[in-house]
Design a protein around this motif. Structure first.
Motif, PDB file in Angstrom:
ATOM      1  N   ILE A 148       0.843  -1.208   0.000  1.00 45.86           N
ATOM      2  CA  ILE A 148       0.000   0.000   0.000  1.00 45.86           C
ATOM      3  C   ILE A 148       0.873   1.250   0.000  1.00 45.86           C
ATOM      4  O   ILE A 148       0.611   2.202  -0.741  1.00 45.86           O
ATOM      5  CB  ILE A 148      -0.972  -0.017   1.201  1.00 45.86           C
ATOM      6  CG1 ILE A 148      -1.984  -1.140   1.011  1.00 45.86           C
ATOM      7  CG2 ILE A 148      -1.660   1.325   1.366  1.00 45.86           C
ATOM      8  CD1 ILE A 148      -2.815  -1.439   2.218  1.00 45.86           C
ATOM      9  N   LYS A 149       1.932   1.229   0.817  1.00 45.57           N
ATOM     10  CA  LYS A 149       2.841   2.373   0.852  1.00 45.57           C
ATOM     11  C   LYS A 149       3.499   2.574  -0.508  1.00 45.57           C
ATOM     12  O   LYS A 149       3.660   3.699  -0.975  1.00 45.57           O
ATOM     13  CB  LYS A 149       3.904   2.176   1.929  1.00 45.57           C
ATOM     14  CG  LYS A 149       4.783   3.377   2.119  1.00 45.57           C
ATOM     15  CD  LYS A 149       5.638   3.255   3.347  1.00 45.57           C
ATOM     16  CE  LYS A 149       6.398   4.545   3.549  1.00 45.57           C
ATOM     17  NZ  LYS A 149       7.080   4.613   4.817  1.00 45.57           N
ATOM     18  N   ALA A 150       3.861   1.472  -1.186  1.00 47.55           N
ATOM     19  CA  ALA A 150       4.477   1.568  -2.510  1.00 47.55           C
ATOM     20  C   ALA A 150       3.506   2.157  -3.526  1.00 47.55           C
ATOM     21  O   ALA A 150       3.898   2.978  -4.368  1.00 47.55           O
ATOM     22  CB  ALA A 150       4.963   0.198  -2.975  1.00 47.55           C
ATOM     23  N   LEU A 151       2.244   1.752  -3.480  1.00 48.25           N
ATOM     24  CA  LEU A 151       1.234   2.312  -4.390  1.00 48.25           C
ATOM     25  C   LEU A 151       1.118   3.819  -4.216  1.00 48.25           C
ATOM     26  O   LEU A 151       1.071   4.574  -5.191  1.00 48.25           O
ATOM     27  CB  LEU A 151      -0.131   1.664  -4.129  1.00 48.25           C
ATOM     28  CG  LEU A 151      -0.368   0.281  -4.685  1.00 48.25           C
ATOM     29  CD1 LEU A 151      -1.635  -0.324  -4.090  1.00 48.25           C
ATOM     30  CD2 LEU A 151      -0.463   0.321  -6.202  1.00 48.25           C
ATOM     31  N   ILE A 152       1.071   4.251  -2.963  1.00 48.34           N
ATOM     32  CA  ILE A 152       0.914   5.679  -2.668  1.00 48.34           C
ATOM     33  C   ILE A 152       2.183   6.448  -3.014  1.00 48.34           C
ATOM     34  O   ILE A 152       2.134   7.497  -3.663  1.00 48.34           O
ATOM     35  CB  ILE A 152       0.518   5.878  -1.191  1.00 48.34           C
ATOM     36  CG1 ILE A 152      -0.867   5.290  -0.938  1.00 48.34           C
ATOM     37  CG2 ILE A 152       0.557   7.348  -0.811  1.00 48.34           C
ATOM     38  CD1 ILE A 152      -1.244   5.175   0.517  1.00 48.34           C
ATOM     39  N   LEU A 153       3.339   5.916  -2.601  1.00 51.68           N
ATOM     40  CA  LEU A 153       4.596   6.630  -2.842  1.00 51.68           C
ATOM     41  C   LEU A 153       4.915   6.763  -4.322  1.00 51.68           C
ATOM     42  O   LEU A 153       5.458   7.782  -4.750  1.00 51.68           O
ATOM     43  CB  LEU A 153       5.753   5.945  -2.129  1.00 51.68           C
ATOM     44  CG  LEU A 153       5.848   6.176  -0.640  1.00 51.68           C
ATOM     45  CD1 LEU A 153       7.101   5.517  -0.077  1.00 51.68           C
ATOM     46  CD2 LEU A 153       5.865   7.646  -0.308  1.00 51.68           C
ATOM     47  N   ALA A 154       4.591   5.754  -5.103  1.00 54.21           N
ATOM     48  CA  ALA A 154       4.837   5.843  -6.547  1.00 54.21           C
ATOM     49  C   ALA A 154       4.044   7.008  -7.139  1.00 54.21           C
ATOM     50  O   ALA A 154       4.562   7.765  -7.970  1.00 54.21           O
ATOM     51  CB  ALA A 154       4.480   4.531  -7.237  1.00 54.21           C
ATOM     52  N   LYS A 155       2.807   7.171  -6.693  1.00 52.59           N
ATOM     53  CA  LYS A 155       1.989   8.288  -7.183  1.00 52.59           C
ATOM     54  C   LYS A 155       2.531   9.616  -6.649  1.00 52.59           C
ATOM     55  O   LYS A 155       2.578  10.613  -7.388  1.00 52.59           O
ATOM     56  CB  LYS A 155       0.529   8.096  -6.765  1.00 52.59           C
ATOM     57  CG  LYS A 155      -0.404   9.057  -7.434  1.00 52.59           C
ATOM     58  CD  LYS A 155      -0.357   8.897  -8.938  1.00 52.59           C
ATOM     59  CE  LYS A 155      -1.218   9.899  -9.640  1.00 52.59           C
ATOM     60  NZ  LYS A 155      -0.977   9.904 -11.082  1.00 52.59           N
ATOM     61  N   VAL A 156       2.957   9.643  -5.394  1.00 54.08           N
ATOM     62  CA  VAL A 156       3.523  10.870  -4.815  1.00 54.08           C
ATOM     63  C   VAL A 156       4.776  11.276  -5.583  1.00 54.08           C
ATOM     64  O   VAL A 156       4.987  12.464  -5.879  1.00 54.08           O
ATOM     65  CB  VAL A 156       3.826  10.674  -3.312  1.00 54.08           C
ATOM     66  CG1 VAL A 156       4.645  11.816  -2.754  1.00 54.08           C
ATOM     67  CG2 VAL A 156       2.524  10.536  -2.522  1.00 54.08           C
ATOM     68  N   ILE A 157       5.613  10.310  -5.932  1.00 56.09           N
ATOM     69  CA  ILE A 157       6.829  10.614  -6.695  1.00 56.09           C
ATOM     70  C   ILE A 157       6.470  11.170  -8.065  1.00 56.09           C
ATOM     71  O   ILE A 157       7.084  12.136  -8.532  1.00 56.09           O
ATOM     72  CB  ILE A 157       7.709   9.354  -6.835  1.00 56.09           C
ATOM     73  CG1 ILE A 157       8.298   8.980  -5.477  1.00 56.09           C
ATOM     74  CG2 ILE A 157       8.829   9.574  -7.836  1.00 56.09           C
ATOM     75  CD1 ILE A 157       8.946   7.618  -5.458  1.00 56.09           C
ATOM     76  N   MET A 158       5.472  10.583  -8.706  1.00 57.68           N
ATOM     77  CA  MET A 158       5.064  11.096 -10.023  1.00 57.68           C
ATOM     78  C   MET A 158       4.544  12.526  -9.928  1.00 57.68           C
ATOM     79  O   MET A 158       4.844  13.354 -10.785  1.00 57.68           O
ATOM     80  CB  MET A 158       4.029  10.168 -10.656  1.00 57.68           C
ATOM     81  CG  MET A 158       4.627   8.856 -11.101  1.00 57.68           C
ATOM     82  SD  MET A 158       3.521   7.875 -12.103  1.00 57.68           S
ATOM     83  CE  MET A 158       3.709   8.689 -13.680  1.00 57.68           C
ATOM     84  N   VAL A 159       3.797  12.812  -8.878  1.00 55.20           N
ATOM     85  CA  VAL A 159       3.313  14.190  -8.676  1.00 55.20           C
ATOM     86  C   VAL A 159       4.500  15.120  -8.442  1.00 55.20           C
ATOM     87  O   VAL A 159       4.574  16.217  -9.013  1.00 55.20           O
ATOM     88  CB  VAL A 159       2.307  14.251  -7.499  1.00 55.20           C
ATOM     89  CG1 VAL A 159       2.015  15.684  -7.095  1.00 55.20           C
ATOM     90  CG2 VAL A 159       1.030  13.527  -7.856  1.00 55.20           C
ATOM     91  N   GLY A 160       5.448  14.690  -7.623  1.00 53.40           N
ATOM     92  CA  GLY A 160       6.643  15.496  -7.361  1.00 53.40           C
ATOM     93  C   GLY A 160       7.454  15.740  -8.616  1.00 53.40           C
ATOM     94  O   GLY A 160       7.979  16.842  -8.830  1.00 53.40           O
TER      95      GLY A 160
END
Length: 195
Positions: free
Chosen positions: A59-71
């Motif tokens: 779950i953390k990987a799913l969220i962090l991957a999207k956060v990185i893309m936004v960043g």
């Protein structure tokens, strides 16, 4: 009509490319954080403490991957891209670790709001993990980001196709452009019997 088809094809290829990037980010982070979840589980098992948060890494990987893309869309960490690769790699790891930390605060605060506890209670829940837990999360995230952004910088400098070929195709000395003196010793002596 041709122009509309070209735009649609460009949009589709961009969407496919972004989904592939998201999937690669997710897989890398899922393996990394999943291994830490298993590490935590095995350490706690030594003390007969059960740990049931197996899906937390995914779950953390799913969220962090999207956060990185936004960043990346916001162009975070692009300050030192004209320097040697170590500087933008470490800089991006630091910037995105801070970005992820801020996202964690916002996430816990939002969860507090959704559960009717208010903003302060959500922030308190985030802080209730303790400083050691928060610092260890930041450290693990930072360490996970170093190789991740190092490969990203290599891809940026060498090109996506070149990096893919280097990792997924067998190459001879002639194809790699290395001279015999630059080749590792075990590759130079391959197939030759020393007397």
């Amino acid at each position: 009509m041709n122009e509309a088809n070209t735009k649609r094809t460009g949009w589709k290829s961009k969407a496919i490319h972004e989904m592939a990037e998201y999937y690669i980010m997710f897989m890398y982070l899922a393996v990394f954080f999943g291994s830490f979840e298993w590490y935590r589980r095995l350490i706690l098992a030594e003390y007969q403490i059960s740990y049931l948060h197996y899906g937390a890494g995914v779950i953390k990987a799913l969220i962090l991957a999207k956060v990185i893309m936004v960043g990346q869309t916001l162009h975070l960490g692009r300050r030192f891209e004209d320097h040697s690769l170590i500087l933008p790699t470490v800089y991006k790891a630091v910037v995105f670790t801070i970005f992820v930390g801020l996202f964690d605060i916002v996430e816990d605060t939002t969860i507090g709001l959704l559960h009717g506890k208010g903003i302060a209670a959500g922030f308190d829940e985030f802080m209730s993990a303790g400083w050691y837990e928060l610092l260890s999360r930041c450290l693990v995230t930072f360490v996970a980001f170093i190789p991740f952004f190092a490969f990203g910088e290599l891809k940026r400098v060498l090109g996506e196709d070149t990096l893919g070929k280097l990792f997924f195709r067998r190459r001879s000395a002639a194809e790699s452009g290395l001279t015999k003196d630059e080749m590792p010793q075990n590759r130079v002596n391959e197939g030759h019997d020393d007397v």
